[in-house]
Design an enzyme around this catalytic site. Structure first.
Site, PDB file in Angstrom:
ATOM      1  CB  CYS A  92      -0.970  -0.014   1.175  1.00  0.00           C
ATOM      2  SG  CYS A  92      -2.084  -1.411   1.065  1.00  0.00           S
ATOM      3  CG  HIS A 386      -6.504   1.389   0.334  1.00  0.00           C
ATOM      4  ND1 HIS A 386      -5.396   2.071  -0.132  1.00  0.00           N
ATOM      5  CD2 HIS A 386      -6.019   0.271   0.957  1.00  0.00           C
ATOM      6  CE1 HIS A 386      -4.311   1.388   0.178  1.00  0.00           C
ATOM      7  NE2 HIS A 386      -4.657   0.293   0.826  1.00  0.00           N
ATOM      8  CB  CYS A 416      -0.135   0.759   7.744  1.00  0.00           C
ATOM      9  SG  CYS A 416      -1.857   0.702   7.207  1.00  0.00           S
TER      10      CYS A 416
HETATM   11  C1  LIG Z   1     -14.542  -5.608   4.544  1.00  0.00           C
HETATM   12  C2  LIG Z   1     -14.905  -6.207   3.195  1.00  0.00           C
HETATM   13  C3  LIG Z   1     -14.697  -7.731   3.201  1.00  0.00           C
HETATM   14  C4  LIG Z   1     -16.369  -5.885   2.938  1.00  0.00           C
HETATM   15  O1  LIG Z   1     -16.685  -6.264   1.638  1.00  0.00           O
HETATM   16  P1  LIG Z   1     -18.197  -6.311   1.144  1.00  0.00           P
HETATM   17  O2  LIG Z   1     -18.966  -7.303   1.955  1.00  0.00           O
HETATM   18  O3  LIG Z   1     -18.163  -6.466  -0.331  1.00  0.00           O
HETATM   19  O4  LIG Z   1     -18.680  -4.857   1.530  1.00  0.00           O
HETATM   20  P2  LIG Z   1     -20.024  -4.121   1.163  1.00  0.00           P
HETATM   21  O5  LIG Z   1     -19.697  -2.772   0.638  1.00  0.00           O
HETATM   22  O6  LIG Z   1     -20.912  -5.001   0.338  1.00  0.00           O
HETATM   23  O7  LIG Z   1     -20.658  -3.895   2.586  1.00  0.00           O
HETATM   24  C5  LIG Z   1     -21.295  -4.936   3.294  1.00  0.00           C
HETATM   25  C6  LIG Z   1     -22.579  -4.368   3.893  1.00  0.00           C
HETATM   26  O8  LIG Z   1     -22.219  -3.321   4.779  1.00  0.00           O
HETATM   27  C7  LIG Z   1     -22.913  -2.144   4.443  1.00  0.00           C
HETATM   28  N1  LIG Z   1     -22.070  -0.981   4.736  1.00  0.00           N
HETATM   29  C8  LIG Z   1     -20.767  -0.843   4.407  1.00  0.00           C
HETATM   30  N2  LIG Z   1     -20.326   0.346   4.846  1.00  0.00           N
HETATM   31  C9  LIG Z   1     -21.363   0.950   5.470  1.00  0.00           C
HETATM   32  C10 LIG Z   1     -21.509   2.192   6.120  1.00  0.00           C
HETATM   33  N3  LIG Z   1     -20.511   3.052   6.230  1.00  0.00           N
HETATM   34  N4  LIG Z   1     -22.721   2.493   6.642  1.00  0.00           N
HETATM   35  C11 LIG Z   1     -23.739   1.621   6.546  1.00  0.00           C
HETATM   36  N5  LIG Z   1     -23.657   0.418   5.933  1.00  0.00           N
HETATM   37  C12 LIG Z   1     -22.471   0.092   5.408  1.00  0.00           C
HETATM   38  C13 LIG Z   1     -23.197  -2.293   2.970  1.00  0.00           C
HETATM   39  O9  LIG Z   1     -24.304  -1.523   2.560  1.00  0.00           O
HETATM   40  C14 LIG Z   1     -23.479  -3.741   2.838  1.00  0.00           C
HETATM   41  O10 LIG Z   1     -24.809  -3.980   3.233  1.00  0.00           O
HETATM   42  P3  LIG Z   1     -25.724  -5.069   2.463  1.00  0.00           P
HETATM   43  O11 LIG Z   1     -25.012  -6.380   2.694  1.00  0.00           O
HETATM   44  O12 LIG Z   1     -27.032  -4.933   3.152  1.00  0.00           O
HETATM   45  O13 LIG Z   1     -25.705  -4.656   1.036  1.00  0.00           O
HETATM   46  C15 LIG Z   1     -14.013  -5.602   2.058  1.00  0.00           C
HETATM   47  O14 LIG Z   1     -14.309  -4.232   1.890  1.00  0.00           O
HETATM   48  C16 LIG Z   1     -12.553  -5.766   2.358  1.00  0.00           C
HETATM   49  O15 LIG Z   1     -11.988  -6.837   2.169  1.00  0.00           O
HETATM   50  N6  LIG Z   1     -11.888  -4.700   2.838  1.00  0.00           N
HETATM   51  C17 LIG Z   1     -10.525  -4.746   3.286  1.00  0.00           C
HETATM   52  C18 LIG Z   1      -9.614  -4.515   2.148  1.00  0.00           C
HETATM   53  C19 LIG Z   1      -8.202  -4.655   2.587  1.00  0.00           C
HETATM   54  O16 LIG Z   1      -7.802  -5.610   3.227  1.00  0.00           O
HETATM   55  N7  LIG Z   1      -7.393  -3.694   2.241  1.00  0.00           N
HETATM   56  C20 LIG Z   1      -6.035  -3.703   2.574  1.00  0.00           C
HETATM   57  C21 LIG Z   1      -5.795  -2.674   3.578  1.00  0.00           C
HETATM   58  S1  LIG Z   1      -4.088  -2.724   4.032  1.00  0.00           S
END
Ligand SMILES: CC(C)(COP(=O)(O)OP(=O)(O)OC[C@H]1O[C@@H](n2cnc3c(N)ncnc32)[C@H](O)[C@@H]1OP(=O)(O)O)[C@@H](O)C(=O)NCCC(=O)NCCS
Length: 431
Positions: A92, A386, A416
């Site tokens: 990242c 991101h 990070c």
């Molecule tokens: C966390 C993660 C698994 C979630 O993926 P996802 O399930 O596709 O996420 P979604 O956007 O579909 O959100 C899931 C649910 O939460 C809800 N939601 C997400 N953010 C929200 C918010 N801020 N407020 C309200 N609801 C929220 C969505 O509407 C969705 O609801 P639904 O299932 O009723 O449609 C994914 O984003 C991820 O892997 N992130 C980490 C990435 C990472 O590791 N990056 C490296 C960093 S070093």
């Protein structure tokens, strides 16, 4: 003075809109997005492409067909093909590495004008065959007779055809980034409520950043492939209507029973690109350009991925501040990449902790408390998104513009990264 040698000026910076992967950029590639950012950066800074010495660019998820993304971005942006272009990768912190590589070239008088940045299209990840099946295909390409070809498939099992997708996980520990954030939340006693509050702030501040016209000038419109009829103009992950109650309802994702890390307090999978124009101070002056900021110092850190994987900024920031000859209290703004709210809160806790300073940094005094009023003023990666390799140059762009706008003299940014890596940079407002 760090680094020894000539100072690097940040002349301009742009990014594409950051879009949730699988949405409008679904049919594009990281190189496509990078080319839009670079081309538009050249246009907006009124840069003569002939004067560019180098393009340094990166993507974290590699393209099998176009491994040197920098060169592809250069071609697609129609820049002169005599410009050397090299790709870097540091998880990242990839575009941070591109930027500091450029600053090193400038400091050493090896270049005057460099474009640096990164792009990620998580809608376009390479999905591979299993190693067993891939080996058969290699043998098949060498087989000459029908008998040899038939022999290649002896003992074939349909399971070999199961696709292998890249995982956002540490190869050494097997833990995903989310599981590592969960570990940090538990070990540092970061509550779910504190994580959700940070996530809410990220969304509200990012929405305000757009409403106040602060983010728009950094974002370049992207004609959406393959038809190029639609334009992507704004980020599509920011939820201006989210609430603490809505966030609190989301189930934990990485430890479903006891966890606190949710889709709401994690950065989402994102497509996007960014680029900055860097010049030696002399060249900028000679061209009569007003820099947005100067790079004052930077540092990288690395720790055992089996420890607190995303705690790198807490190690890199004190080094970058020392090299700048400054303290946290001198910083008028702080931009911290938000991989997860638990990671940001863990790093802030470590910044302020005497124990961490003594035990992990060998210092008498902690780095200090970050004033929330100066942290990620226009949201962070949780709300904005991101695209791994693009985030670093987004931070440099936003912080440089913010120093120029606010009149604050110094700003700190931190990132990070997977592998237990960390980065910090101090920027200084141009006089
Ligand atoms: C966390 C993660 C698994 C979630 O993926 P996802 O399930 O596709 O996420 P979604 O956007 O579909 O959100 C899931 C649910 O939460 C809800 N939601 C997400 N953010 C929200 C918010 N801020 N407020 C309200 N609801 C929220 C969505 O509407 C969705 O609801 P639904 O299932 O009723 O449609 C994914 O984003 C991820 O892997 N992130 C980490 C990435 C990472 O590791 N990056 C490296 C960093 S070093």
């Amino acid at each position: 003075m760090f680094p020894a040698g000539r100072r690097t000026a940040v002349i301009g910076g742009v990014r594409t809109p950051f879009l949730k992967s699988g949405t409008l950029f679904e049919k594009m590639t990281a190189a496509d997005l990078g080319a839009v950012a670079v081309k538009e950066l050249v246009a907006r800074t009124d840069l003569d492409p002939q004067t560019i010495d180098e393009l340094i660019y990166g993507a974290v998820i590699p393209s099998v067909s176009r491994p040197n993304i920098a060169r592809e971005v250069l071609f697609d942006a129609h820049l002169p093909d005599r410009i050397p272009a090299s790709s870097v990768v540091m998880a990242c912190a990839t575009s941070n590495r591109a930027i500091t590589d450029a600053a090193e070239r400038i400091a050493l008088n090896l270049a005057d004008v460099v474009i640096a940045g990164g792009a990620e299209c998580l809608s376009d990840v390479p999905i591979l065959f299993s190693r067993d099946f891939a080996r058969r295909l290699v043998r098949l390409s060498k087989a000459k007779t029908a008998a040899q070809k038939a022999k290649v498939f002896a003992g074939f099992r349909p399971g070999e055809l199961a696709p292998v997708a890249p995982a956002i996980a540490e190869y050494t520990t097997g833990l995903s980034m989310g599981e590592s954030a969960e570990k940090m939340a538990k070990e540092n006693h970061i509550s779910r409520a504190a994580q959700d509050e940070l996530a809410l702030g990220s969304h509200l501040k990012a929405a305000a950043g757009w409403d106040r016209g602060i983010l728009a000038p950094e974002v370049v419109p992207v004609p959406v492939a393959p038809k190029f009829e639609e334009m992507a103009t704004v980020d599509n992950i920011i939820r201006r209507d989210t609430t603490l109650a809505a966030l609190a309802k989301l189930p934990p994702v990485f430890d479903r029973k006891f966890g606190t890390v949710t889709a709401g307090n994690s950065s989402p999978l994102t497509d996007g690109a960014s680029a900055v124009l860097l010049m030696s101070e002399d060249r900028a002056r000679a061209e009569g350009r007003k820099a947005l900021a100067f790079i004052r110092s930077w540092a990288y850190s690395a720790l055992d991925p089996g420890d607190q994987l995303l705690q790198g900024p807490a190690y890199a920031a004190p080094r970058a501040l020392d090299r700048a000859g400054l303290k946290l209290s001198d910083m008028g703004r702080v931009e911290m990449h938000e991989a997860f709210a638990a990671q940001v809160l863990s790093n802030l806790q470590a910044f302020a902790s005497k124990e961490f300073a003594r035990e992990k940094l060998g210092r008498d005094q902690p780095v200090g408390e970050v004033d929330p009023e100066i942290l990620n003023l226009y949201g962070g990666s949780i709300a904005i998104g991101h695209p791994f390799a693009a985030t670093g140059a987004r931070l440099v762009t936003t912080l440089s513009h913010e120093l120029a706008r606010s009149g604050e003299q110094f700003g700190l940014l931190t990132v990070c990264a997977a592998g237990g890596l960390g980065h910090a940079m101090v920027l200084e407002r141009a006089e």
